[in-house]
Design an enzyme around this catalytic site. Structure first.
Site, PDB file in Angstrom:
ATOM      1  CG  ASP A  24      54.573  29.864 -35.798  1.00  0.00           C
ATOM      2  OD1 ASP A  24      53.693  29.154 -35.289  1.00  0.00           O
ATOM      3  OD2 ASP A  24      55.787  29.677 -35.618  1.00  0.00           O
ATOM      4  CE  LYS A 129      55.354  26.688 -34.360  1.00  0.00           C
ATOM      5  NZ  LYS A 129      56.600  27.457 -34.287  1.00  0.00           N
ATOM      6  CB  THR A 158      59.846  32.176 -42.111  1.00  0.00           C
ATOM      7  OG1 THR A 158      60.775  31.482 -41.265  1.00  0.00           O
ATOM      8  CG2 THR A 158      59.542  33.533 -41.521  1.00  0.00           C
ATOM      9  CB  CYS A 162      58.094  27.947 -37.760  1.00  0.00           C
ATOM     10  SG  CYS A 162      58.960  28.714 -36.372  1.00  0.00           S
ATOM     11  CD  GLN A 202      67.682  13.610 -51.757  1.00  0.00           C
ATOM     12  OE1 GLN A 202      68.178  12.516 -51.528  1.00  0.00           O
ATOM     13  NE2 GLN A 202      67.817  14.661 -50.967  1.00  0.00           N
TER      14      GLN A 202
HETATM   15  N1  TIU Z   1      57.622  31.076 -37.064  1.00  0.00           N
HETATM   16  C1  TIU Z   1      58.901  31.223 -37.384  1.00  0.00           C
HETATM   17  O1  TIU Z   1      59.337  30.911 -38.484  1.00  0.00           O
HETATM   18  N2  TIU Z   1      59.721  31.806 -36.431  1.00  0.00           N
HETATM   19  C2  TIU Z   1      60.884  32.467 -36.715  1.00  0.00           C
HETATM   20  O2  TIU Z   1      61.597  32.901 -35.816  1.00  0.00           O
HETATM   21  N3  TIU Z   1      61.179  32.634 -38.041  1.00  0.00           N
HETATM   22  C3  TIU Z   1      62.199  33.378 -38.572  1.00  0.00           C
HETATM   23  O3  TIU Z   1      62.394  33.310 -39.791  1.00  0.00           O
HETATM   24  N4  TIU Z   1      62.932  34.151 -37.785  1.00  0.00           N
END
Ligand code: TIU
Length: 221
Positions: A24, A129, A158, A162, A202
């Site tokens: 993303d 996706k 992030t 995701c 772990q």
């Molecule tokens: N790709 C992804 O992480 N989508 C999000 O909405 N991330 C956020 O941290 N909002």
């Protein structure tokens, strides 16, 4: 075969079964006026890692290894967007609304595109996706199976949303997963740090973490 220096221990590299998954890296998460900013986030944190993600992608290409890109996005008719996702968090721009970069997170709109510096090249798989995880409602699992991929290196944004969701999906499906620290970012530094630590805790309960230079050195050895 060289292992990758990693935590919690060396990653046992299987060169013929390795792919990079870049999650993303879209304008909507990195630029003003996009979805990330509409949720109240400082998107400059994302733009800072673009050169690192680019180096990682170029390293995989130079090593002749597959690069797979994902995009969080929805159909223009919103038929793959649950109201629970659209309404969550009350963003100033909801998914599907018209914003400065077109309709937010809709397939084909300018803001939904992957940043030009890290854009896919011909022959690279791009997974569209509708969820946070890249396996949910996509052909990713079948594509990896057909290509006999067993190990996944992860980058993108992030970290705790995701990227981590996809790593957990992959881990449950039997893939060995490694996250590259300098090639992932969160809007919240403490969440990035926590995600890195919980992934490798772990004995690698979700997978491994490694530094960019160590990954590049091993795959190009
Ligand atoms: N790709 C992804 O992480 N989508 C999000 O909405 N991330 C956020 O941290 N909002």
């Amino acid at each position: 075969m060289a292992d990758i220096k990693a935590l919690p221990f060396a990653f046992p590299l299987k060169r013929g079964a390795l792919a990079l998954v870049v999650i993303d890296m879209q304008r909507d998460f990195a630029e003003a006026g996009g979805f990330g900013a509409s949720l109240g986030n400082d998107v400059s944190r994302v733009t800072k890692i673009v050169p690192n993600v680019k180096r990682l992608i170029e390293g995989f290409r130079a090593a002749g290894l597959p690069v797979i890109h994902t995009m969080e996005c929805h159909r223009p008719d919103l038929s793959d967007l649950p109201p629970a996702k659209r309404d969550r968090g009350n963003p100033s721009l909801k998914i599907g609304d018209a914003g400065p970069m077109g309709r937010v997170l809709i397939i084909g709109e300018p803001g939904t595109a992957i940043l030009s510096e890290v854009a896919p090249i011909d022959g690279e798989v791009v997974i569209e996706k509708p969820g946070k995880g890249a396996f949910y409602a996509t052909p990713l699992g079948d594509i990896l199976k057909a290509r006999k991929i067993e190990q996944l290196v992860f980058a993108g944004v992030t970290t705790e949303v995701c990227v981590q969701t996809t790593m957990r999906e992959a881990n449950d499906r039997g893939f060995e997963c490694l996250l590259v620290e300098e090639a992932t970012e969160s809007y919240f530094p403490q969440f990035k740090q926590a995600a890195l630590e919980m992934i490798r805790a772990q004995g690698g309960i979700v997978g491994w973490t490694a530094h960019l230079d160590d990954v590049l050195e091993a795959i190009n050895a």
